[in-house]
Design a protein around this motif. Structure first.
Motif, PDB file in Angstrom:
ATOM      1  N   GLU A   1       0.826  -1.202   0.000  1.00  0.00           N
ATOM      2  CA  GLU A   1       0.000   0.000   0.000  1.00  0.00           C
ATOM      3  C   GLU A   1       0.866   1.259   0.000  1.00  0.00           C
TER       4      GLU A   1
ATOM      5  N   TRP B   1      -5.204  -6.836   5.263  1.00  0.00           N
ATOM      6  CA  TRP B   1      -4.633  -7.780   4.302  1.00  0.00           C
ATOM      7  C   TRP B   1      -4.590  -9.188   4.898  1.00  0.00           C
TER       8      TRP B   1
ATOM      9  N   MET C   1      -8.083 -10.725   4.776  1.00  0.00           N
ATOM     10  CA  MET C   1      -8.523 -11.171   3.460  1.00  0.00           C
ATOM     11  C   MET C   1      -7.782 -12.426   2.996  1.00  0.00           C
TER      12      MET C   1
ATOM     13  N   TYR D   1     -14.124  -9.579  -2.853  1.00  0.00           N
ATOM     14  CA  TYR D   1     -14.250  -8.800  -1.618  1.00  0.00           C
ATOM     15  C   TYR D   1     -13.897  -7.335  -1.880  1.00  0.00           C
ATOM     16  N   ASP D   2     -12.779  -7.120  -2.582  1.00  0.00           N
ATOM     17  CA  ASP D   2     -12.349  -5.754  -2.861  1.00  0.00           C
ATOM     18  C   ASP D   2     -13.355  -5.029  -3.754  1.00  0.00           C
TER      19      ASP D   2
ATOM     20  N   LEU E   1     -16.013  -3.869  -1.462  1.00  0.00           N
ATOM     21  CA  LEU E   1     -15.484  -2.842  -0.563  1.00  0.00           C
ATOM     22  C   LEU E   1     -15.294  -1.510  -1.280  1.00  0.00           C
ATOM     23  N   GLU E   2     -14.780  -1.552  -2.502  1.00  0.00           N
ATOM     24  CA  GLU E   2     -14.466  -0.327  -3.241  1.00  0.00           C
ATOM     25  C   GLU E   2     -15.692   0.562  -3.447  1.00  0.00           C
TER      26      GLU E   2
ATOM     27  N   ASN F   1      -6.565  -1.697 -10.636  1.00  0.00           N
ATOM     28  CA  ASN F   1      -6.665  -1.997  -9.214  1.00  0.00           C
ATOM     29  C   ASN F   1      -7.011  -3.458  -8.977  1.00  0.00           C
ATOM     30  N   TYR F   2      -7.999  -3.957  -9.717  1.00  0.00           N
ATOM     31  CA  TYR F   2      -8.452  -5.331  -9.513  1.00  0.00           C
ATOM     32  C   TYR F   2      -7.436  -6.346 -10.042  1.00  0.00           C
TER      33      TYR F   2
ATOM     34  N   TRP G   1      -4.792  -6.481  -7.411  1.00  0.00           N
ATOM     35  CA  TRP G   1      -5.289  -7.251  -6.268  1.00  0.00           C
ATOM     36  C   TRP G   1      -5.174  -8.750  -6.525  1.00  0.00           C
TER      37      TRP G   1
END
Length: 218
Positions: A78, A112, A115, A144-145, A148-149, A169-170, A173
């Motif tokens: 991050e 993190w 998850m 999940y992300d 969440l996003e 982003n995905y 991830w």
């Protein structure tokens, strides 16, 4: 005394979780209470991790070290992400996740861990090859992300430049998640946790409901 309290929590864990997340949805959906509940977000992440560890078995040195590596790696990823903008895209953290170090919330490493842990436990339930379990777990992290996003900005967690979540982003991830879930399975940690699936689904549903309520109101 402590053992009695733990046993009572375990006996009523389903009711406790439903109550906590229902109150959370109501609080975050009420304008006058929203600020308070956003402030409590880091406590929710810590609670979720504590519940997982309450049901975790077995505690081994290898598991503890791996968990620390995942948490620290998550924080560093991050940090690199917000510094360079080339990993997930261009974004910055707001105040919803609490205290920061180098502009990255300290709690993010624990998220993190949550998850990676939950998705690996879920994937481990399937009788498929190890490489397939790692891929499945990484895919569950992306799901999940994705949920969440949709609420992250509204909850003052982080903000994307231009308010657009990039596909990058995905993809990031999935690839980073795959590296972490692969290490989990190839270390053969043999983790068992009967609450992991429920907690993952509750958290997922929590963000979906928040997004749905916000969409209906708008």
């Amino acid at each position: 005394m402590a053992e009695a309290v733990i046993n009572h929590i375990k006996k009523n864990i389903n009711l406790i979780l439903v109550c906590i997340y229902t109150v959370g949805v109501c609080g975050l959906s009420t304008p006058s209470l929203r600020g308070l509940f956003i402030f409590l977000t880091p406590l929710n992440i810590m609670m979720a991790a504590a519940v997982l560890l309450l049901y975790h078995q077995p505690f081994t040195t290898k598991f503890i070290l791996h968990s620390l590596v995942i948490a620290i790696s998550g924080f560093l990823v991050e940090l690199a992400g917000i510094t360079t903008g080339v990993i997930f895209g261009e974004y910055s953290y707001d105040e919803g996740l609490g205290a920061k170090l180098f502009d990255v919330p300290l709690i993010i490493g624990l998220n993190w861990f949550f998850m990676v842990y939950t998705t690996c436990v879920i994937a481990g339930l399937f009788k498929i090859p190890t490489w397939a379990k790692a891929i499945l777990a990484a895919f569950l992290m992306v799901i999940y992300d994705l949920a969440l996003e949709q609420s992250a900005s509204a909850l003052n967690m982080w903000t994307w430049v231009g308010d657009v979540i990039p596909l990058q982003n995905y993809l990031a991830w999935f690839l980073i998640g795959l590296a972490m879930t692969s290490s989990f399975f190839y270390l053969n940690l043999n983790v068992k946790n009967k609450i992991a699936l429920r907690l993952y689904l509750i958290q997922l549903l929590f963000f979906v409901i928040l997004y749905s309520i916000r969409t209906i109101k708008s």
